[in-house]
Structures are given as C-alpha cells and as structure tokens.
Design a protein around this motif. Structure first.
Motif, PDB file in Angstrom:
ATOM      1  N   GLN A  69       0.313  18.725   6.475  1.00  0.00           N
ATOM      2  CA  GLN A  69      -0.626  19.965   6.765  1.00  0.00           C
ATOM      3  C   GLN A  69       0.277  21.189   7.097  1.00  0.00           C
ATOM      4  O   GLN A  69      -0.322  22.256   7.013  1.00  0.00           O
ATOM      5  CB  GLN A  69      -1.449  19.283   8.108  1.00  0.00           C
ATOM      6  CG  GLN A  69      -2.513  20.374   8.348  1.00  0.00           C
ATOM      7  CD  GLN A  69      -3.338  20.695   7.234  1.00  0.00           C
ATOM      8  OE1 GLN A  69      -3.945  19.866   6.626  1.00  0.00           O
ATOM      9  NE2 GLN A  69      -3.788  21.965   7.255  1.00  0.00           N
ATOM     10  N   ALA A 114       3.261  10.592   3.673  1.00  0.00           N
ATOM     11  CA  ALA A 114       2.009  11.050   4.099  1.00  0.00           C
ATOM     12  C   ALA A 114       1.041  10.078   3.648  1.00  0.00           C
ATOM     13  O   ALA A 114       0.062  10.393   2.693  1.00  0.00           O
ATOM     14  CB  ALA A 114       1.826  12.233   3.406  1.00  0.00           C
ATOM     15  N   PRO A 115       0.923   8.838   4.325  1.00  0.00           N
ATOM     16  CA  PRO A 115       0.091   7.685   3.873  1.00  0.00           C
ATOM     17  C   PRO A 115      -1.527   8.114   4.005  1.00  0.00           C
ATOM     18  O   PRO A 115      -2.236   7.450   3.270  1.00  0.00           O
ATOM     19  CB  PRO A 115       0.460   6.847   4.789  1.00  0.00           C
ATOM     20  CG  PRO A 115       0.913   7.349   5.848  1.00  0.00           C
ATOM     21  CD  PRO A 115       1.709   8.461   5.579  1.00  0.00           C
ATOM     22  N   GLU A 116      -1.783   9.136   4.910  1.00  0.00           N
ATOM     23  CA  GLU A 116      -3.314   9.324   5.103  1.00  0.00           C
ATOM     24  C   GLU A 116      -3.672  10.214   3.815  1.00  0.00           C
ATOM     25  O   GLU A 116      -5.013  10.873   4.014  1.00  0.00           O
ATOM     26  CB  GLU A 116      -3.565   9.772   6.391  1.00  0.00           C
ATOM     27  CG  GLU A 116      -3.138   8.690   7.307  1.00  0.00           C
ATOM     28  CD  GLU A 116      -3.896   7.523   7.424  1.00  0.00           C
ATOM     29  OE1 GLU A 116      -5.201   7.764   6.820  1.00  0.00           O
ATOM     30  OE2 GLU A 116      -3.420   6.251   7.462  1.00  0.00           O
ATOM     31  N   VAL A 117      -2.809  10.909   3.388  1.00  0.00           N
ATOM     32  CA  VAL A 117      -3.013  12.052   2.186  1.00  0.00           C
ATOM     33  C   VAL A 117      -3.384  11.232   0.942  1.00  0.00           C
ATOM     34  O   VAL A 117      -2.338  10.842   0.349  1.00  0.00           O
ATOM     35  CB  VAL A 117      -1.847  13.257   2.335  1.00  0.00           C
ATOM     36  CG1 VAL A 117      -2.368  13.993   1.306  1.00  0.00           C
ATOM     37  CG2 VAL A 117      -1.727  13.882   3.700  1.00  0.00           C
ATOM     38  N   GLY A 118      -4.340  11.708   0.486  1.00  0.00           N
ATOM     39  CA  GLY A 118      -4.997  11.145  -0.946  1.00  0.00           C
ATOM     40  C   GLY A 118      -4.623  11.904  -2.031  1.00  0.00           C
ATOM     41  O   GLY A 118      -4.003  13.013  -2.046  1.00  0.00           O
ATOM     42  N   ASN A 175       0.791  -1.401   0.026  1.00  0.00           N
ATOM     43  CA  ASN A 175      -0.226  -0.139  -0.071  1.00  0.00           C
ATOM     44  C   ASN A 175       0.699   1.232   0.058  1.00  0.00           C
ATOM     45  O   ASN A 175       1.026   1.888   0.895  1.00  0.00           O
ATOM     46  CB  ASN A 175      -0.922  -0.071   1.203  1.00  0.00           C
ATOM     47  CG  ASN A 175      -1.974  -1.107   1.065  1.00  0.00           C
ATOM     48  OD1 ASN A 175      -2.318  -1.320   0.018  1.00  0.00           O
ATOM     49  ND2 ASN A 175      -2.098  -1.466   2.263  1.00  0.00           N
ATOM     50  N   ASP A 198       2.108  12.891   7.668  1.00  0.00           N
ATOM     51  CA  ASP A 198       1.033  13.395   7.484  1.00  0.00           C
ATOM     52  C   ASP A 198       0.743  15.002   8.297  1.00  0.00           C
ATOM     53  O   ASP A 198       0.296  15.861   7.641  1.00  0.00           O
ATOM     54  CB  ASP A 198      -0.227  12.367   8.043  1.00  0.00           C
ATOM     55  CG  ASP A 198      -0.340  11.090   7.239  1.00  0.00           C
ATOM     56  OD1 ASP A 198      -0.565  11.273   6.064  1.00  0.00           O
ATOM     57  OD2 ASP A 198      -0.194  10.160   7.807  1.00  0.00           O
ATOM     58  N   GLN A 199       1.399  15.068   9.324  1.00  0.00           N
ATOM     59  CA  GLN A 199       1.464  16.374  10.047  1.00  0.00           C
ATOM     60  C   GLN A 199       2.156  17.394   9.079  1.00  0.00           C
ATOM     61  O   GLN A 199       1.964  18.590   9.053  1.00  0.00           O
ATOM     62  CB  GLN A 199       1.788  16.070  11.436  1.00  0.00           C
ATOM     63  CG  GLN A 199       1.031  15.219  12.086  1.00  0.00           C
ATOM     64  CD  GLN A 199       1.588  14.902  13.540  1.00  0.00           C
ATOM     65  OE1 GLN A 199       2.779  14.897  13.720  1.00  0.00           O
ATOM     66  NE2 GLN A 199       0.575  15.036  14.715  1.00  0.00           N
ATOM     67  N   SER A 238       1.851   4.892  -0.652  1.00  0.00           N
ATOM     68  CA  SER A 238       0.779   6.106  -0.485  1.00  0.00           C
ATOM     69  C   SER A 238       0.971   6.680  -1.794  1.00  0.00           C
ATOM     70  O   SER A 238       1.766   6.531  -2.698  1.00  0.00           O
ATOM     71  CB  SER A 238       1.763   7.432   0.449  1.00  0.00           C
ATOM     72  OG  SER A 238       2.954   7.784  -0.242  1.00  0.00           O
ATOM     73  N   SER A 243       5.004  13.446  12.068  1.00  0.00           N
ATOM     74  CA  SER A 243       4.588  12.402  11.258  1.00  0.00           C
ATOM     75  C   SER A 243       4.694  13.122   9.982  1.00  0.00           C
ATOM     76  O   SER A 243       4.528  14.355   9.773  1.00  0.00           O
ATOM     77  CB  SER A 243       3.443  11.596  11.628  1.00  0.00           C
ATOM     78  OG  SER A 243       2.174  12.640  11.238  1.00  0.00           O
TER      79      SER A 243
END
Length: 333
Positions: free
Chosen positions: A259, A219-223, A164, A255-256, A166, A253
């Motif tokens: 942002q 950034a695995p949570e950013v699509g 998986n 992801d952070q 990113s 992280s």
C-alpha cells in the motif's frame, strides 16, 4: 519235470529284502546319503536370496518414495529455483513450536543431489527443513529420483495445496522457471493454471522491477487484480524507483508495504518528457483529487473526482486570501 514258480509273484504280506542287505554290483559303491550339510547350504543360499530380494525391494521403495527416512538437515540443500520471498519469522516460530511438541508429522520430499554425491535437494518442505534445523534434530524425508521438470512440478503443486503462496510469489516462481527455459506446459502444471493466467502473471513480473517486488515482499492479502493495477500504473507514473523504495518501511508488514508503494505512485514527483514535475494530492474521503503539473514557468492544476469542480470553485473564490498567505510565507522565509 516241470519247474515251479518260474515267474514269482510276491504276496501282499511278503516283506521285501532291505536294500542294505542286497549285495552290491561288483565295482560299484553306492554313494553315501548326505543329509544335513546339503540342506544347510540350501537354506543358507535361500536366506541370502531372500535378503538380496528384500534389499532390492527396499531400494526400489526408496527410489519410488514409499519409505520415510531421517536425514541430517546439513546434507539437504534448497531447490534450485526459489518459490518464496523469504520465510515469515512468526510462522516459522509457530512451526518450530508445533514440531517440538508433536514431532514432524509430514515428511519433506527430496531427491539425490544431481551434482554432489551424498547430498540431497529439496522439492518441497523448505519451512519444515528450516524448523528442524532450529531444533537441531533430523528431518523426516521421502527420497525420490526426480528430473528437473518433475521436481518443479512437485514443488509447485505441493505449495499450491499446502502453503498458499501469495499471488506475487507464484508469479515470480513462474518467471524464474521461464528464465531457466522450462516450457510453458511444465510451468502451468507446476502452478495448476491455464495459459491466460500464466501470461498475466508473467506480464506483472516483467513490468515491476524485481528490487521493488522483493522490497514489498509476499503481500499475502494482495491478490491478482491489485498487482495487475499496480503493474499497469507503474510505467505511467514515471517515478524514480529509488524514491518508491525509500518510501517503504521495513517495520511494516508486506501488505502495508504494498500500500505504501501504491501511495508513492500517487504522491511522489513524476518526471515527464519535458522535464516537468507532477504532484498528486487526494482527499482522505476520496471525493477530491488535485493534480499539479509544473515546469519552470508554468503550473497546471486539475481538480478531479466527485467534488473536484465544486472544490475548484471554492478555491477560486478565495484566491486573494490564498495569495496573500502565500506572499507572507515567502517573506517569512
């Protein structure tokens, strides 16, 4: 007198004369019957043939990747094109513990190194290779003859199915393959995407500087949508790249950090064509945003969002007090 028995017919119970008792023809000696030596040679040749056939079959199975072998990790190099923005240390520690307890359940895929004899090159399984290196054990691998195209397709498809990657890692992998002159068809097969999705991935990576992508991380949570919005906003923001990089904290992280980069586009001073600088302020509830464009002699304040007009009216009604507070602050400096 008639001769009897000119044509002799043996009876059923007549015993024939043994060959050994028959007198040999003059000058002819019957060859001795050899039993064991010839049979032994035949069996030996048969064993050699069987071993050769087994060796050929083993070599074929190895070439086709049907046999798992154990290799010294020091002999295995990474793929010639990276598909990751580093290996997460926490995930790697978990994988090390898992392999230490249960063994390496899934082999990696390698090919004989195309330039260095006796070495191998990974198609997929970089994290497993890193884990067994930490454990100091051999790596279980499947060896397969692969072209460059076959390697990157295997690498991409395995990562899509198992690890998986990113969105930005997949986009960066696509860009790196294109930079190496791989065809769009090969890249689409490696990532299992269509032409439109590939074009969007490449457009994101071509706009966002690679230094910023690497600083943010996977950034695995950013699509896809948020990366595309970021890529669209970045050129318009016209902020200094170094200022954005400085705003990112290595302690956060990835992801952070993404942002933080988005926030930097909204808060850092912007450089316009006229040399003006722009500041943007936004309320935490997102009901008001204030945009200030200033030059040496002029500043334009714009109030936006839902409560923008009412907040502007509120500020206007208190300009006397605000200006007085401003003058006092200047005198105290």
């Amino acid at each position: 007198m008639a001769r009897k028995n000119l044509i002799e017919v043996s009876s059923a119970d007549e015993v024939p004369t043994p060959m050994a008792d028959i007198r040999p023809i003059a000058g002819f000696v019957a060859p001795a019957i050899r039993g064991a030596p010839i049979g032994g040679i035949t069996r030996t040749l048969g064993n050699i043939t069987q071993k050769f056939e087994r060796a050929q079959d083993l070599e074929k199975q190895l070439a086709e990747g049907k046999i798992v072998v154990e290799l010294d990790p020091a002999l295995v190099d990474g793929s010639f094109v990276s598909d990751r923005l580093g290996i997460d240390r926490v995930e790697l520690a978990d994988l090390v513990a898992q392999i230490n307890e249960h063994g390496q359940q899934v082999p990696i895929l390698v090919r004989p190194h195309p330039q260095v004899n006796g070495r191998y090159q990974v198609a997929y399984g970089h994290r497993r290779l890193a884990a067994v290196k930490e454990l100091g054990i051999k790596v279980r691998a499947v060896i397969r003859e692969l072209s460059d195209d076959q390697l990157v397709v295997s690498q991409g498809q395995e990562n899509n199915a198992r690890t998986n990657l990113s969105y930005i890692e997949r986009a960066l992998f696509a860009a790196r393959l294109e930079d190496r002159s791989f065809s769009r068809e090969v890249i689409m097969a490696a990532l299992n995407i269509d032409k439109a999705a590939l074009s969007k991935m490449l457009s994101v990576v071509r706009v966002i500087p690679i230094e910023l992508i690497e600083a943010i991380g996977a950034a695995p949570e950013v699509g896809r949508r948020r990366w595309m919005e970021f890529a669209e906003k970045l050129p318009k923001a016209k902020v200094e790249l170094q200022a954005v990089l400085t705003s990112l904290s290595a302690d956060n992280s990835s992801d952070q950090r993404f942002q933080q980069a988005v926030s930097a586009l909204n808060s850092l001073p912007r450089i316009t064509r006229e040399g003006a600088r722009t500041n943007l302020w936004g309320a935490k509830d997102k009901l008001v945003s204030v945009n200030v464009k200033s030059t040496a002699k002029k500043a334009v304040v714009t109030y936006e969002a839902k409560d923008g007009p009412s907040f502007a009216a509120y500020i206007t009604g208190r300009l006397d007090d605000l200006y007085e507070a401003f003058r006092n602050s200047q005198n105290n400096q």
